[in-house]
Design an enzyme around this catalytic site. Sequence first.
Site, PDB file in Angstrom:
ATOM      1  N   GLU A 195       9.705  -1.033   9.613  1.00 10.29           N
ATOM      2  CA  GLU A 195       9.321  -1.657   8.341  1.00 10.29           C
ATOM      3  C   GLU A 195      10.360  -1.287   7.300  1.00 10.29           C
ATOM      4  O   GLU A 195      11.207  -0.410   7.526  1.00 10.29           O
ATOM      5  CB  GLU A 195       7.920  -1.186   7.927  1.00 10.29           C
ATOM      6  CG  GLU A 195       6.843  -1.625   8.905  1.00 10.29           C
ATOM      7  CD  GLU A 195       5.442  -1.147   8.545  1.00 10.29           C
ATOM      8  OE1 GLU A 195       5.225  -0.693   7.415  1.00 10.29           O
ATOM      9  OE2 GLU A 195       4.566  -1.217   9.406  1.00 10.29           O
ATOM     10  N   HIS A 255       3.160  -5.031  -2.872  1.00 10.39           N
ATOM     11  CA  HIS A 255       3.553  -5.467  -1.522  1.00 10.39           C
ATOM     12  C   HIS A 255       4.075  -6.898  -1.640  1.00 10.39           C
ATOM     13  O   HIS A 255       3.441  -7.736  -2.280  1.00 10.39           O
ATOM     14  CB  HIS A 255       2.338  -5.407  -0.586  1.00 10.39           C
ATOM     15  CG  HIS A 255       2.691  -5.509   0.857  1.00 10.39           C
ATOM     16  ND1 HIS A 255       3.170  -6.671   1.421  1.00 10.39           N
ATOM     17  CD2 HIS A 255       2.659  -4.593   1.852  1.00 10.39           C
ATOM     18  CE1 HIS A 255       3.404  -6.457   2.711  1.00 10.39           C
ATOM     19  NE2 HIS A 255       3.108  -5.209   2.997  1.00 10.39           N
ATOM     20  N   ARG A 280      10.173  -2.406  -0.034  1.00 10.69           N
ATOM     21  CA  ARG A 280       9.305  -3.471  -0.552  1.00 10.69           C
ATOM     22  C   ARG A 280       9.426  -3.716  -2.050  1.00 10.69           C
ATOM     23  O   ARG A 280       9.200  -4.847  -2.507  1.00 10.69           O
ATOM     24  CB  ARG A 280       7.855  -3.258  -0.142  1.00 10.69           C
ATOM     25  CG  ARG A 280       7.266  -1.938  -0.464  1.00 10.69           C
ATOM     26  CD  ARG A 280       5.835  -1.866   0.021  1.00 10.69           C
ATOM     27  NE  ARG A 280       5.737  -1.846   1.475  1.00 10.69           N
ATOM     28  CZ  ARG A 280       4.692  -1.341   2.137  1.00 10.69           C
ATOM     29  NH1 ARG A 280       3.690  -0.813   1.468  1.00 10.69           N
ATOM     30  NH2 ARG A 280       4.646  -1.355   3.433  1.00 10.69           N
ATOM     31  N   HIS A 301      -0.529  -3.013  -4.472  1.00 12.23           N
ATOM     32  CA  HIS A 301      -0.872  -2.554  -3.125  1.00 12.23           C
ATOM     33  C   HIS A 301      -1.234  -1.080  -3.074  1.00 12.23           C
ATOM     34  O   HIS A 301      -2.156  -0.689  -2.372  1.00 12.23           O
ATOM     35  CB  HIS A 301       0.335  -2.840  -2.235  1.00 12.23           C
ATOM     36  CG  HIS A 301       0.146  -2.499  -0.791  1.00 12.23           C
ATOM     37  ND1 HIS A 301      -0.841  -3.086  -0.027  1.00 12.23           N
ATOM     38  CD2 HIS A 301       0.810  -1.644   0.028  1.00 12.23           C
ATOM     39  CE1 HIS A 301      -0.759  -2.607   1.211  1.00 12.23           C
ATOM     40  NE2 HIS A 301       0.204  -1.716   1.268  1.00 12.23           N
ATOM     41  N   ARG A 352       6.843   4.606  -2.286  1.00 14.83           N
ATOM     42  CA  ARG A 352       6.335   5.038  -0.979  1.00 14.83           C
ATOM     43  C   ARG A 352       6.987   4.257   0.153  1.00 14.83           C
ATOM     44  O   ARG A 352       7.062   3.034   0.121  1.00 14.83           O
ATOM     45  CB  ARG A 352       4.825   4.831  -0.913  1.00 14.83           C
ATOM     46  CG  ARG A 352       4.231   5.146   0.458  1.00 14.83           C
ATOM     47  CD  ARG A 352       2.727   4.997   0.453  1.00 14.83           C
ATOM     48  NE  ARG A 352       2.307   3.628   0.342  1.00 14.83           N
ATOM     49  CZ  ARG A 352       2.017   2.835   1.382  1.00 14.83           C
ATOM     50  NH1 ARG A 352       2.126   3.281   2.626  1.00 14.83           N
ATOM     51  NH2 ARG A 352       1.612   1.597   1.175  1.00 14.83           N
TER      52      ARG A 352
HETATM   53  P1  FAD Z   1     -10.064   4.265   1.381  1.00 10.14           P
HETATM   54  O1  FAD Z   1      -9.826   3.997   2.799  1.00 10.14           O
HETATM   55  O2  FAD Z   1      -9.874   3.134   0.446  1.00 10.14           O
HETATM   56  O3  FAD Z   1     -11.578   4.785   1.228  1.00 10.14           O
HETATM   57  C1  FAD Z   1     -12.127   4.964  -0.057  1.00 10.14           C
HETATM   58  C2  FAD Z   1     -13.601   5.315   0.092  1.00 10.14           C
HETATM   59  O4  FAD Z   1     -14.081   5.852  -1.137  1.00 10.14           O
HETATM   60  C3  FAD Z   1     -14.519   4.138   0.398  1.00 10.14           C
HETATM   61  O5  FAD Z   1     -15.474   4.550   1.340  1.00 10.14           O
HETATM   62  C4  FAD Z   1     -15.245   3.877  -0.934  1.00 10.14           C
HETATM   63  O6  FAD Z   1     -16.531   3.315  -0.798  1.00 10.14           O
HETATM   64  C5  FAD Z   1     -15.342   5.285  -1.456  1.00 10.14           C
HETATM   65  N1  FAD Z   1     -15.526   5.386  -2.906  1.00 10.14           N
HETATM   66  C6  FAD Z   1     -14.655   5.014  -3.881  1.00 10.14           C
HETATM   67  N2  FAD Z   1     -15.181   5.333  -5.084  1.00 10.14           N
HETATM   68  C7  FAD Z   1     -16.393   5.903  -4.863  1.00 10.14           C
HETATM   69  C8  FAD Z   1     -17.413   6.415  -5.702  1.00 10.14           C
HETATM   70  N3  FAD Z   1     -17.305   6.413  -7.031  1.00 10.14           N
HETATM   71  N4  FAD Z   1     -18.527   6.911  -5.112  1.00 10.14           N
HETATM   72  C9  FAD Z   1     -18.682   6.900  -3.761  1.00 10.14           C
HETATM   73  N5  FAD Z   1     -17.748   6.435  -2.926  1.00 10.14           N
HETATM   74  C10 FAD Z   1     -16.619   5.937  -3.475  1.00 10.14           C
HETATM   75  N6  FAD Z   1      -0.872   2.504   4.693  1.00 10.14           N
HETATM   76  C11 FAD Z   1      -0.166   2.837   5.788  1.00 10.14           C
HETATM   77  O7  FAD Z   1       0.275   3.980   5.920  1.00 10.14           O
HETATM   78  N7  FAD Z   1       0.047   1.912   6.767  1.00 10.14           N
HETATM   79  C12 FAD Z   1      -0.404   0.630   6.681  1.00 10.14           C
HETATM   80  O8  FAD Z   1      -0.203  -0.163   7.589  1.00 10.14           O
HETATM   81  C13 FAD Z   1      -1.118   0.261   5.520  1.00 10.14           C
HETATM   82  N8  FAD Z   1      -1.551  -1.013   5.366  1.00 10.14           N
HETATM   83  C14 FAD Z   1      -2.345  -1.315   4.299  1.00 10.14           C
HETATM   84  C15 FAD Z   1      -2.865  -2.601   4.189  1.00 10.14           C
HETATM   85  C16 FAD Z   1      -3.724  -2.921   3.161  1.00 10.14           C
HETATM   86  C17 FAD Z   1      -4.283  -4.314   3.048  1.00 10.14           C
HETATM   87  C18 FAD Z   1      -4.053  -1.938   2.196  1.00 10.14           C
HETATM   88  C19 FAD Z   1      -4.986  -2.259   1.073  1.00 10.14           C
HETATM   89  C20 FAD Z   1      -3.506  -0.665   2.274  1.00 10.14           C
HETATM   90  C21 FAD Z   1      -2.648  -0.345   3.319  1.00 10.14           C
HETATM   91  N9  FAD Z   1      -2.093   0.923   3.441  1.00 10.14           N
HETATM   92  C22 FAD Z   1      -1.361   1.247   4.546  1.00 10.14           C
HETATM   93  C23 FAD Z   1      -2.477   1.990   2.522  1.00 10.14           C
HETATM   94  C24 FAD Z   1      -3.584   2.856   3.184  1.00 10.14           C
HETATM   95  O9  FAD Z   1      -4.394   2.030   3.980  1.00 10.14           O
HETATM   96  C25 FAD Z   1      -4.435   3.544   2.162  1.00 10.14           C
HETATM   97  O10 FAD Z   1      -3.646   4.226   1.243  1.00 10.14           O
HETATM   98  C26 FAD Z   1      -5.375   4.563   2.849  1.00 10.14           C
HETATM   99  O11 FAD Z   1      -6.074   3.947   3.896  1.00 10.14           O
HETATM  100  C27 FAD Z   1      -6.329   5.114   1.836  1.00 10.14           C
HETATM  101  O12 FAD Z   1      -7.342   5.846   2.502  1.00 10.14           O
HETATM  102  P2  FAD Z   1      -8.391   6.637   1.634  1.00 10.14           P
HETATM  103  O13 FAD Z   1      -9.296   7.341   2.582  1.00 10.14           O
HETATM  104  O14 FAD Z   1      -7.696   7.403   0.600  1.00 10.14           O
HETATM  105  O15 FAD Z   1      -9.205   5.480   0.850  1.00 10.14           O
HETATM  106  C1  SIN Z   2       2.021  -3.365   5.885  1.00 17.73           C
HETATM  107  O1  SIN Z   2       1.519  -3.437   7.009  1.00 17.73           O
HETATM  108  O2  SIN Z   2       2.915  -4.111   5.481  1.00 17.73           O
HETATM  109  C2  SIN Z   2       1.525  -2.311   4.958  1.00 17.73           C
HETATM  110  C3  SIN Z   2       2.098  -1.024   5.326  1.00 17.73           C
HETATM  111  C4  SIN Z   2       1.881  -0.001   4.251  1.00 17.73           C
HETATM  112  O3  SIN Z   2       1.302  -0.273   3.211  1.00 17.73           O
HETATM  113  O4  SIN Z   2       2.344   1.123   4.451  1.00 17.73           O
END
Ligand code: FAD
Ligand code: SIN
Length: 529
Positions: A111, A229, A280, A341, A376
């Site tokens: 990527e 993104h 990106r 993103h 990032r």
């Molecule tokens: P999340 O997975 O978003 O979980 C947040 C949780 O907090 C949820 O359960 C929500 O309900 C809860 N929550 C929030 N506020 C509250 C509240 N006030 N009270 C109770 N619960 C609450 N990163 C990569 O490294 N590789 C990838 O391929 C990649 N692709 C991506 C594609 C997309 C479409 C997106 C949006 C992001 C992508 N990212 C990728 C980034 C990565 O997925 C995220 O940064 C990571 O998954 C975040 O995980 P997290 O556990 O911090 O939050």
């Molecule tokens: C993607 O699959 O393009 C997202 C990857 C990332 O957010 O790290």
Amino acid sequence: MLECDFLIIGSGGGGLFSALHLAPYGKTIILSKKDPNETATSYAQGGIAAVLSKDDSYKSHIEDTLKLGCGICREDVVRVIVESGPEIIRDLENLGVIFDRDEDGYHLSIEGGHSNRRVAHIRDQTGRVFQDVLYHNAVNTDAKIITNALAVDLIVDEDEGQRTCYGAVVLTPDGTIEDIRAKITILATGGAGKVYLVTSNPDISTGDGLAMAYRAGAKIINMEFVQFHPTCLYLPGARPAHERTFLITEAARGEGAILTTIDGDRFMPAYDHLAELAPRDVVSKAIYDVLSKTGDDYVLLDMRPIRGVSLKRRFPYIYENCLKWGYDITMEPIPVIPAAHYICGGVETNLNGRTSIERLYAVGEVAYTGMHGANRLASNSLLETFVMAKRASQDAIKLSKKVKNSNKTRVHIPTSKIPTQEKIVISHEWNSIRRVMTSYASMMRSDHRLNLADKYLALIGDILKVDYKKYAPSLDLVETFNLHHVACLIVKSALMRKESRGLHYNVDYPQQDDENFRKETVITSYEEE
Ligand code: FAD
Ligand code: SIN
């Protein structure tokens, strides 16, 4: 009132991976404000970066990460996280994740910004598989998952200048307000993409953890660095609105997809020698530039040049979703636009996930560890999330043995119900915040635009504050209030950085200024706007 040893706010990758480590060591509660599997983690497509091939090295992954971070990553953090990559991949496999493989071992994608193939994945549904596997494992522990439970504020007390967290005030699924007291609280609330009108993030990404930590007085760092993104499917009229956020993974460009104008002219080679595989921010800015010149609403992503792999097998999720919207990726290019993103800034933690508030940890996108600096590297987020969730849990287990639960008084929460006619005002403010941020504090910034954003946000803040202090918390009110905090943090941080670096571009200061700004932007105290 509920009591536990470990309160985890969030059920995405950060929250669930923490829970799996913590649950054997004490009573663990996981909160999820909506469906527990509606998380950003579930939507990750590209995969997780880790050094897994003999042609790759930690040195190369570290260098790529530091280069993209533009001089302000914390190098020790980058080293620890990168070097933990293979171990985390093994942990995930032990939980049941099966990564794509070919005859040479892991099938690794490339990527933007990576100089080697190092992104382990499961077709284009890596996050979906992670979420399912983690959730399945978590429900088989003693951890209690409470869904539709919204953390409203942290319970924090100050003693001789040191703040300590004792849990959170929660709006429960039956509408009552409860204190959940905990020895250790872990914020795993994810990002805040909803602060912009066009985002790849799901509806839950409203920056609640960031806002709660800010109100509680935690140190917040580098909020000006918002990653856009380059390729979200352009679906302006999609209903329901959250369907508008469909991402087309960067791995598509890694396999050979190209970007063109609506007229079919390929434009990336003119912007960067890496063309479609430039980092990106470079690709997103190029698209922005093309759209400003052509006046079009979108550019095209053409996946037909991808050779050697079947599009339907390598990208089944994208294939099916695009088909749903009338686009066959094997036959035609698809319309795409950049979308908010990822927030590189967040609640500061050390390498053990500890924030500046005692007994409060942060993991995942809500945290700022220093891994990403000003930008990032793709697929480094899931790596950071899992490494830090494990490290934070190991530290929290030790700390939990030394501390006790407490029933210190918490902030007053109003109980009177918001009148129906007032609810529409909240939804207007929600829209206003996102419009202001999109118009004045997006990819291309200037002092003039940022000052306008600041003024509009102050006005919106005046209105919101009154309602927030007067009415009982509801999901809409709390999310809008939090989104406003996040918007203010982004704008304030952007105004403090009088240069351009990484994801922060200000036309008034187009150059990087290492002499004055090779440093983090720090906000330490919550000011009542
Ligand atoms: P999340 O997975 O978003 O979980 C947040 C949780 O907090 C949820 O359960 C929500 O309900 C809860 N929550 C929030 N506020 C509250 C509240 N006030 N009270 C109770 N619960 C609450 N990163 C990569 O490294 N590789 C990838 O391929 C990649 N692709 C991506 C594609 C997309 C479409 C997106 C949006 C992001 C992508 N990212 C990728 C980034 C990565 O997925 C995220 O940064 C990571 O998954 C975040 O995980 P997290 O556990 O911090 O939050
Ligand atoms: C993607 O699959 O393009 C997202 C990857 C990332 O957010 O790290």
